[in-house]
Write an enzyme that holds these catalytic residues in place. Sequence first.
Site, PDB file in Angstrom:
ATOM      1  N   ASP A 121      67.938 101.730  67.101  1.00  0.00           N
ATOM      2  CA  ASP A 121      67.868 101.569  65.649  1.00  0.00           C
ATOM      3  C   ASP A 121      69.198 101.071  65.093  1.00  0.00           C
ATOM      4  O   ASP A 121      70.252 101.387  65.648  1.00  0.00           O
ATOM      5  CB  ASP A 121      67.505 102.938  65.035  1.00  0.00           C
ATOM      6  CG  ASP A 121      66.958 102.814  63.631  1.00  0.00           C
ATOM      7  OD1 ASP A 121      66.785 101.680  63.141  1.00  0.00           O
ATOM      8  OD2 ASP A 121      66.715 103.861  63.018  1.00  0.00           O
ATOM      9  N   ASN A 149      55.856  98.393  62.976  1.00  0.00           N
ATOM     10  CA  ASN A 149      56.741  97.248  62.717  1.00  0.00           C
ATOM     11  C   ASN A 149      56.002  96.014  62.198  1.00  0.00           C
ATOM     12  O   ASN A 149      56.625  95.100  61.661  1.00  0.00           O
ATOM     13  CB  ASN A 149      57.544  96.867  63.972  1.00  0.00           C
ATOM     14  CG  ASN A 149      58.674  97.832  64.282  1.00  0.00           C
ATOM     15  OD1 ASN A 149      59.068  97.989  65.432  1.00  0.00           O
ATOM     16  ND2 ASN A 149      59.223  98.486  63.266  1.00  0.00           N
TER      17      ASN A 149
END
Length: 228
Positions: free
Chosen positions: A16, A64
């Site tokens: 991330d 996503n």
Amino acid sequence: MNQQVTKARHVAIIMDGNGRWAKKRHLPRAVGHQRGVEAVRVLVRAARQMGLEALTLYAFSTENWRRPEEEVSALMGLLKRYILADLREFIDNNVRLRIIGNYKELSADIVDLLEDALTRTASNDGTTLVVALNYGSQDEIARAAAKASAKGAITPAAIEAELDTAGLPPLDLLIRTSGEVRLSNFLLWQAAYAEMWFTDVLWPDFTPGHLEQALTEFETRERRYGGR
Ligand code: FPP
């Protein structure tokens, strides 16, 4: 020369912070993802040299798809280029590729490329690089439970045998970068007894040194699996 330097067999990473890395430098998000792939490349080499049996990377989640189309296609392009560029290296260095998640829903050119890479690395028995693509843990568990129920009783062992990760070593250590402290629908089942390691480092800045730091800390933890 590959060396077994850790007791951990299987490490997974939620990579991330690519976007924040780019933002800090006033660069487009895609540049952050590009640098993220560089970090992946270096880390896969390190994992292989450390003798890790499996390294699982969260590359693209079922959530996503909600990102702007431009970012989704940039991520897909990067994935494609990474596999194309590094497949020879995987083959030459005994790295086996494995995909978890519904990768067959990706575009046909990527599915073909991935399947070719899976076939060409299938007999390798060094480090397994597991890439989570169009992956969501709840979806994985639901699919596994449906398959288990079609075969008989739904027991934890029956579900586990149908998970996308079936056959991989148990997850030892789960790492998340960028300061966020949550699992984001990643390996929920597999993380039942995994150790967790969180760092503020943004993914493009993550190095093998950070992995070593996490593994060193892992070695000091006492795992009791619910016992005493
Ligand atoms: C998180 O950063 C990262 C992702 C959503 C994708 C991770 C993908 C890669 C590193 C590249 C492709 C992978 C492989 C295996 C070649 P973010 O965009 O959520 O960062 P932010 O939270 O700072 O915005």
